[in-house]
Design a protein around this motif. Structure first.
Motif, mmCIF file in Angstrom:
data_model
loop_
_atom_site.group_PDB
_atom_site.id
_atom_site.type_symbol
_atom_site.label_atom_id
_atom_site.label_comp_id
_atom_site.label_asym_id
_atom_site.label_seq_id
_atom_site.Cartn_x
_atom_site.Cartn_y
_atom_site.Cartn_z
ATOM 1 N N GLN A 1 49.476 43.585 34.893
ATOM 2 C CA GLN A 1 48.556 43.788 35.547
ATOM 3 C C GLN A 1 48.020 45.002 35.985
ATOM 4 O O GLN A 1 48.906 45.862 36.341
ATOM 5 N N ASP B 1 45.651 41.890 32.685
ATOM 6 C CA ASP B 1 44.456 41.607 33.599
ATOM 7 C C ASP B 1 44.364 42.549 34.461
ATOM 8 O O ASP B 1 45.024 43.216 35.417
ATOM 9 N N ASN C 1 40.925 35.703 31.114
ATOM 10 C CA ASN C 1 42.301 35.673 30.881
ATOM 11 C C ASN C 1 42.490 34.466 29.988
ATOM 12 O O ASN C 1 43.494 34.401 29.086
ATOM 13 N N VAL D 1 45.648 42.307 43.488
ATOM 14 C CA VAL D 1 44.699 41.840 44.367
ATOM 15 C C VAL D 1 44.950 42.149 45.886
ATOM 16 O O VAL D 1 44.225 42.551 47.000
ATOM 17 N N GLY E 1 45.894 46.532 38.875
ATOM 18 C CA GLY E 1 45.056 46.396 40.132
ATOM 19 C C GLY E 1 45.621 44.923 40.648
ATOM 20 O O GLY E 1 45.173 43.958 40.259
ATOM 21 N N ALA F 1 41.254 43.021 36.128
ATOM 22 C CA ALA F 1 39.805 42.534 36.616
ATOM 23 C C ALA F 1 39.306 43.540 37.495
ATOM 24 O O ALA F 1 37.893 43.637 37.061
ATOM 25 N N PHE F 2 39.818 44.259 38.231
ATOM 26 C CA PHE F 2 38.789 45.327 38.812
ATOM 27 C C PHE F 2 39.852 46.721 38.524
ATOM 28 O O PHE F 2 39.056 47.712 38.280
ATOM 29 N N HIS G 1 31.516 41.847 37.694
ATOM 30 C CA HIS G 1 30.631 41.385 39.040
ATOM 31 C C HIS G 1 31.652 41.903 39.996
ATOM 32 O O HIS G 1 31.232 41.689 41.242
ATOM 33 N N LYS G 2 32.696 42.380 39.746
ATOM 34 C CA LYS G 2 33.417 43.067 40.947
ATOM 35 C C LYS G 2 32.926 44.617 41.050
ATOM 36 O O LYS G 2 32.138 45.072 41.769
ATOM 37 N N THR H 1 45.033 32.979 38.494
ATOM 38 C CA THR H 1 44.003 32.619 37.345
ATOM 39 C C THR H 1 44.936 32.940 36.095
ATOM 40 O O THR H 1 44.671 32.072 35.291
ATOM 41 N N ASP I 1 36.500 42.578 35.035
ATOM 42 C CA ASP I 1 35.360 41.773 35.548
ATOM 43 C C ASP I 1 34.227 42.877 35.845
ATOM 44 O O ASP I 1 34.369 44.149 36.185
ATOM 45 N N GLY J 1 33.953 35.245 34.046
ATOM 46 C CA GLY J 1 34.658 36.105 34.825
ATOM 47 C C GLY J 1 35.960 36.420 34.572
ATOM 48 O O GLY J 1 36.216 35.635 33.116
ATOM 49 N N ALA J 2 36.865 36.813 35.247
ATOM 50 C CA ALA J 2 38.328 37.075 34.793
ATOM 51 C C ALA J 2 39.202 35.756 34.555
ATOM 52 O O ALA J 2 39.986 35.986 33.656
ATOM 53 N N GLN J 3 38.872 35.080 35.174
ATOM 54 C CA GLN J 3 39.752 33.525 35.106
ATOM 55 C C GLN J 3 39.347 33.204 33.282
ATOM 56 O O GLN J 3 40.352 32.817 32.807
ATOM 57 N N HIS K 1 48.066 37.204 39.315
ATOM 58 C CA HIS K 1 46.797 36.519 39.998
ATOM 59 C C HIS K 1 46.932 35.251 39.491
ATOM 60 O O HIS K 1 47.444 34.852 38.270
#
Ligand SMILES: *Cc1c(COP(=O)(O)O)cnc(C)c1O
Length: 476
Positions: A228, A257, A140, A232, A230, A259-260, A288-289, A181, A286, A135-137, A179
């Motif tokens: 970043q 980052d 990163n 959160v 996006g 992620a989405f 999975h998002k 993470t 990511d 995942g994004a964690q 984020h």
């Protein structure tokens, strides 16, 4: 072999999706009940497979959060498409270890193909280096490790030989609303608070460019900037067209980052938010998002594959020899033995196609705008962010003199209890707010309408509770 067991899983799955829209989204039993239904002694003699599986199903059922439901708007989670779920099953059935080419040539070859597809979708140069991880964690963490090593090398420090002890001073510049993470990644890579410089951000959570300039002017030595794509809470994007050239001028590494938010690159309508991003040095995204594949599936992208390769120069002696010719999936990520995540991505991307991915992004964003418009029409509701993407942040002000933070917490609790929709709270600029993230491939306008009704009812419910207690206090 185990035919009944597998048939049960199939019928359980079909039943799950048939009922999904009619069952409460949140947890329906108390935590105590849940614990006692799961709690059991470790059996001495193994149970029959069907019994073991049925025990699992019956004991977790009431504790599941049905984030597959199109009215689940908590965090940035997204659902899973049937294709991704089915491919995920087969990934387990085939039990491939995607560590090196030798342990699964199919997994290795598919990762190469999917890497190209992802770069193409994100309109990034095709020579970039890609790793598939949880995942994004971890993306990163991986990217920042590669960045740290490359920046130290650039400043004459051989980290491979010397490690971090005694290395040149390090600066990592992060937006104050980055984020969490990013912070944990920095800690896990052996750096601490003193190495982190937090750059102030504006009311949407975007890095303040003047503050960044000031910090950069005070920095010497190896420097990394984390930007970043996006946020959160607000969904906002840093200004890459300003940040990246500035970073280059100072010889700094830029990590994004996304992620989405990086998926905004798949839509001509939202591309303007992510222009210039291709000039960064590393990226996190990511699957999975917003891509709506099953957990876990994150992607790290590094500009220079030579830097990326050096993340792990040591190979396990028993693993197949690394060859220039074939991909060893574990070379590009912290893991060794690993799931063949490429299979799910391959099937999911074939199923969605370029247009399918773009549609998920555009549909989510236009429904977020719809949410904002409908929320603004509710009495005392304020949308707190510029809805540029899929995130909507709002807060209900109360007319009575109750504490507004608990007022919002309570309303959110009513929404979750009613179970028609699921929204979470967040802390934004010191205050409690509610947050809607539209990222499920199934969400429609009817889901927005239904959710707005639930929000309205929950506000009314909380107002009634407050009025009643005022009445009781008065009569007491
Ligand atoms: C979700 C998210 C993360 C963490 O992602 P995981 O997949 O949970 O590790 C990091 N950064 C941003 C911007 C996110 O939205």
């Amino acid at each position: 072999m185990s035919k009944n067991l597998f048939m049960n899983v199939v019928s359980e799955t079909i039943k799950y999706f048939e009922l999904l829209q009619d069952i409460p989204i949140g947890v329906t039993s108390s935590i105590e009940e849940l614990k006692s239904s799961v709690d059991s002694d470790l059996p001495n003699d193994g149970e029959d497979p069907e019994i073991a599986l049925n025990k699992l199903i019956s004991s977790v059922k009431k504790g599941l959060i049905h984030s597959q439901n199109p009215r689940y708007f908590g965090f940035v989670i997204g659902g899973s498409t049937p294709t991704s779920i089915a491919a995920d099953w087969l990934t387990s059935v085939w039990d491939q270890n995607a560590q090196v080419f030798d342990t699964s040539p199919a997994a290795s070859i598919i990762e190469d193909i999917v890497a190209n597809w992802i770069l193409e979708l994100l309109k990034l140069p095709k020579e970039l280096s890609v790793g598939f991880l949880t995942g994004a964690q971890m993306a990163n963490f991986t990217a920042l490790n590669v960045a740290r090593n490359a920046m130290l090398e650039k400043h004459g420090w051989d980290i491979e030989l010397n490690g971090l002890q005694g290395s040149p001073n390090f600066n990592i510049l992060v937006g104050e609303s980055c984020h969490g993470t990013i912070h944990s990644a920095i800690r896990m890579m052996g750096l601490g608070k003193k190495n982190i410089k937090s750059i102030s951000s504006d009311f949407q959570g975007r890095i303040n460019i003047d503050s960044l300039k000031n910090e950069l002017n005070n920095c010497s030595g190896p420097t990394i900037i984390c930007a970043q794509a996006g946020n959160v809470n607000t969904g906002c994007f840093d200004s890459f067209e300003e940040i990246i050239p500035l970073a280059k001028k100072h010889g700094a590494w830029v990590h994004i980052d996304g992620a989405f938010g990086l998926w905004a690159r798949t839509s001509p309508k939202y591309f303007h938010l992510v222009t210039g991003i291709e000039k960064a040095d590393s990226w996190t995204v990511d699957a999975h998002k917003w891509l709506n594949v099953s957990y876990d599936s994150g992607i790290v992208i590094i500009r220079d594959s030579k830097n990326h390769y050096k993340l792990k120069t040591i190979q396990c002696s028993y693993a197949g020899q690394h060859s220039e010719e074939h991909r060893d999936g574990s070379q590009w990520v912290p893991e060794n033995s690993r799931r063949a995540r490429g299979f799910v991505l391959y099937a999911a991307l074939r199923n969605l196609g370029r247009d399918g991915v773009r549609n998920i992004v555009e549909n989510s964003c236009s429904l977020a705008t719809e949410f904002a418009q409908q929320l603004e029409k509710l009495p005392n509701v304020h949308v707190l962010n510029n809805v540029v993407l899929n995130q909507v942040l709002f807060r209900v002000e109360s007319e009575s003199n109750c504490d507004t933070n608990s007022f919002n917490n309570n309303i959110c609790e009513h929404i979750q209890k009613e179970g028609l929709a699921w929204i979470g709270t967040t802390r934004w600029q010191g205050k409690i707010a509610m947050r809607i993230s539209v990222s499920n491939w199934l969400t429609t306008k009817a889901d927005v309408d239904k959710t707005i009704r639930s929000i309205r009812n929950s506000i009314e419910k909380e107002l009634q509770i407050i009025n009643n207690s005022v009445l009781i206090n008065k009569t007491a």
